[in-house]
Design a protein around this motif. Structure first.
Motif: not given
Length: 449
Positions: A175-191, A197-208
Motif C-alpha cells: 500500500a505504501l508503494a502504491l500510494e507513492a506511485v499515485a503521488r508521482g514516484a518514478d522509481l521504487l526501492g527497498v532497503a 524487496q519482492a513485495l515492492v518489486a511486484g508494484i514496480a514491475a506492474a507500473h513499469d
C-alpha cells in the motif's frame, strides 16, 4: 595432402595437459607406495567411510532416542577410524598428497574449459533519469543496517523520499508503494530483506518503474545475484546517480511475487512450528523423523511443466535456476533473465537413497529441472510455503510461474559483479584439448602434386 591441426589456444592445451598429469600422478603415487592391492584397499576404505558416514547422518536425523545417539556416534567415529587406519598403515601422507593432486587436477581442468566457456554476463541497459525516487527502509532488518550505514540521510541527500518502517505495528508495504506511485514516484526501492524487496518489486514491475535493491537485509540473496555489494548497503545508492538497468525475471506464486524462491515440504513445515523461533536446532531434530518418514505433514505432488513428481519431501522453486556447486544444486544464479524457473525436488526414504544423493546425476531421490510452470498439490486444503524467507500458508494447488524480463532493476555502474560459474567438467573435451587431433584437409597444398 596437407594436415590441418585443431585450433586450440595454447593456454587451454597446457591447462588440460596439467590436469591429465595431476590425475595420472594421483593414480601412480598410491600404486608406487602401496602396490596395486594396497592402492585399491585405500580407495575402498575411503569410499566405505564416506558411505557409512552419510548413512549414519541420515539415521541421526530420522531416528530418536538410543538409535539417534548410536547413529551420531557412528557418524563421528567412522571418519576417525578411517584416519587412524591410514596413519597406522603409514599411508596418510599418500592419501593427502593424492587428494591435493586431484584438487589441482580439478583446478587445471576448470581453467582449460573456462577458455571455451561461453557463459556471458547479463546485458545492461541505459538508465533513464528519475526525479522522484521513493525508497522503503526497514531499520530492524539485517541487525539495523539502515541506521548503521546512515542510509536514510544518504538517500535523501540524493533526492529520494524515504518511508521508514519504524513503528511497532505491521505496515502494508505494498500500500505504501502504491500510494507513492499515485503521488508521482518514478522509481521504487527497498532497503530491507528479500521478502520486502519482492513485495515492492511486484508494484514496480506492474507500473513499469525502475527498482533499486539496497542490501540492508540479513542474507540479501537477490542483491548477491545482482552483483551488488552486500557488505556496504550505502554503495547500492550509487544506482540513483550513476546507474544502469538490468531486466530481470520475476517469479509468481498464486499472485504473489517472489525474487528468490518458494519452498515446500520439510523446511516449510519446520519454520511454521511455534517453537522454531526460540529453539531452531531442537525443533528441527524433533520434527525431522516424522517428516522424513511421512507420518507428519502432507504428501506432496509436483507437476513440473508436463512431468509429475510424486511424494517429494522437499521442493524448491526458484526465480531462475541455481548453479550446481553443491549437493542439492543450490548455489548462485549467474543470470536472472533466462525466463525459466529452477526446480529441485528431494525424496529420501532411507539411508540408501541418502547415500545415492552423492551421485546426484543418477540419483532417483533428486530431481533438478527448469520449467515455466510448477504446480504443487497435496491432499490438504492448504500447505505451508516459505516465500523469500516469509512463512505462509497457501491453498492447494499452488501454482508457480515466471514472467521474463518483468523488472527493471537499477544497479550501480560500478559494483562487485556476478561470479561467472565454473564450466561443467567434461573429461572427453579435456582429452581433445590436451591431444588435438590432426585432420586431413582432403586437398593438396598449392604446388604439390
Amino acid at each position: 595432402m596437407s594436415a590441418v591441426v585443431d585450433e586450440v589456444p595454447g593456454a587451454a592445451r597446457w591447462w588440460a595437459r596439467a590436469a591429465g598429469l595431476c590425475v595420472l600422478a594421483a593414480i601412480v603415487l598410491p600404486i608406487a607406495e602401496a602396490g596395486v592391492r594396497g592402492a585399491v584397499l585405500l580407495v575402498i576404505v575411503g569410499i566405505a567411510g564416506v558411505v557409512v558416514t552419510v548413512a549414519a547422518t541420515y539415521w541421526f536425523l530420522s531416528r530418536r532416542g538410543a538409535l539417534r545417539a548410536a547413529a551420531l556416534g557412528l557418524a563421528v567415529l567412522v571418519p576417525i577410524a578411517v584416519l587412524a587406519l591410514y596413519i597406522h598403515q603409514r599411508h596418510l601422507w599418500v592419501v593427502v598428497v593424492a587428494g591435493v593432486l586431484v584438487a589441482l587436477a580439478l583446478v587445471c581442468a576448470r581453467a582449460a574449459l573456462r577458455i571455451h566457456h561461453d557463459e556471458s554476463a547479463q546485458p545492461e541497459y541505459p538508465a533513464t533519469p528519475v526525479t522522484r525516487p521513493f525508497l522503503v527502509m526497514n531499520p530492524r532488518s539485517g541487525g539495523g543496517k539502515v541506521i548503521k550505514f546512515d542510509l536514510q540521510r544518504k538517500a535523501e541527500a540524493l533526492g529520494a523520499t524515504v518511508a521508514l518502517l519504524d513503528g511497532p505495528e505491521p505496515v502494508d508495504v505494498e500500500a505504501l508503494a502504491l500510494e507513492a506511485v499515485a503521488r508521482g514516484a518514478d522509481l521504487l526501492g527497498v532497503a530491507g530483506g528479500d521478502g520486502t524487496q519482492a513485495l515492492v518489486a511486484g508494484i514496480a514491475a506492474a507500473h513499469d518503474l525502475p527498482f533499486v535493491v539496497i542490501s540492508a537485509g540479513t542474507r540479501n540473496h537477490f542483491a548477491l545475484d545482482l552483483g551488488l555489494d552486500r557488505d556496504d548497503p550505502a554503495a547500492c545508492l550509487d544506482a540513483l546517480r550513476d546507474g544502469v538497468e538490468l531486466h530481470v525475471d520475476l517469479g509468481d506464486i498464486d499472485g504473489r511475487t517472489f525474487v528468490n524462491n518458494a519452498s515446500f515440504g520439510v523446511y516449510a513445515d519446520i519454520v511454521q512450528s511455534p517453537d522454531y523461533r526460540d529453539d531452531k536446532t531442537g525443533t528441527v531434530l524433533e520434527m525431522l523423523p516424522d517428516l522424513l518418514a511421512g507420518s507428519r505433514g502432507v504428501r506432496l505432488r509436483a507437476r513440473i511443466d508436463a512431468e509429475l513428481v510424486d511424494g517429494p519431501q522437499a521442493i524448491l522453486v526458484s526465480n531462475g535456476p541455481y548453479t550446481t556447486d553443491d549437493l542439492a544444486g543450490l548455489g548462485r544464479r549467474t543470470r536472472l533473465d533466462r525466463g525459466r524457473l529452477g526446480v529441485v525436488a528431494i525424496a529420501v526414504s532411507g539411508a540408501r537413497q541418502a547415500v545415492g544423493l552423492l551421485n546426484r546425476a543418477r540419483s532417483r531421490g533428486l530431481v533438478q529441472r527448469t520449467a515455466t510452470e510448477v504446480v504443487v498439490d497435496a491432499d490438504a486444503p492448504d500447505i505451508p510455503v516459505g516465500v523469500d524467507g516469509e512463512s505462509l500458508r497457501m491453498p492447494t494447488p499452488v501454482r508457480c510461474t515466471i514472467t521474463p524480463g518483468a523488472l527493471r532493476v537499477r544497479v550501480p555502474r560500478n559494483r562487485p559483479g556476478v561470479r561467472v560459474p565454473p564450466p561443467a567438467l567434461d573429461w572427453v573435451r579435456l582429452r581433445e584439448l590436451a591431444l588435438p587431433r590432426r585432420q586431413s584437409s582432403g586437398s593438396a597444398s598449392p604446388g604439390v602434386r
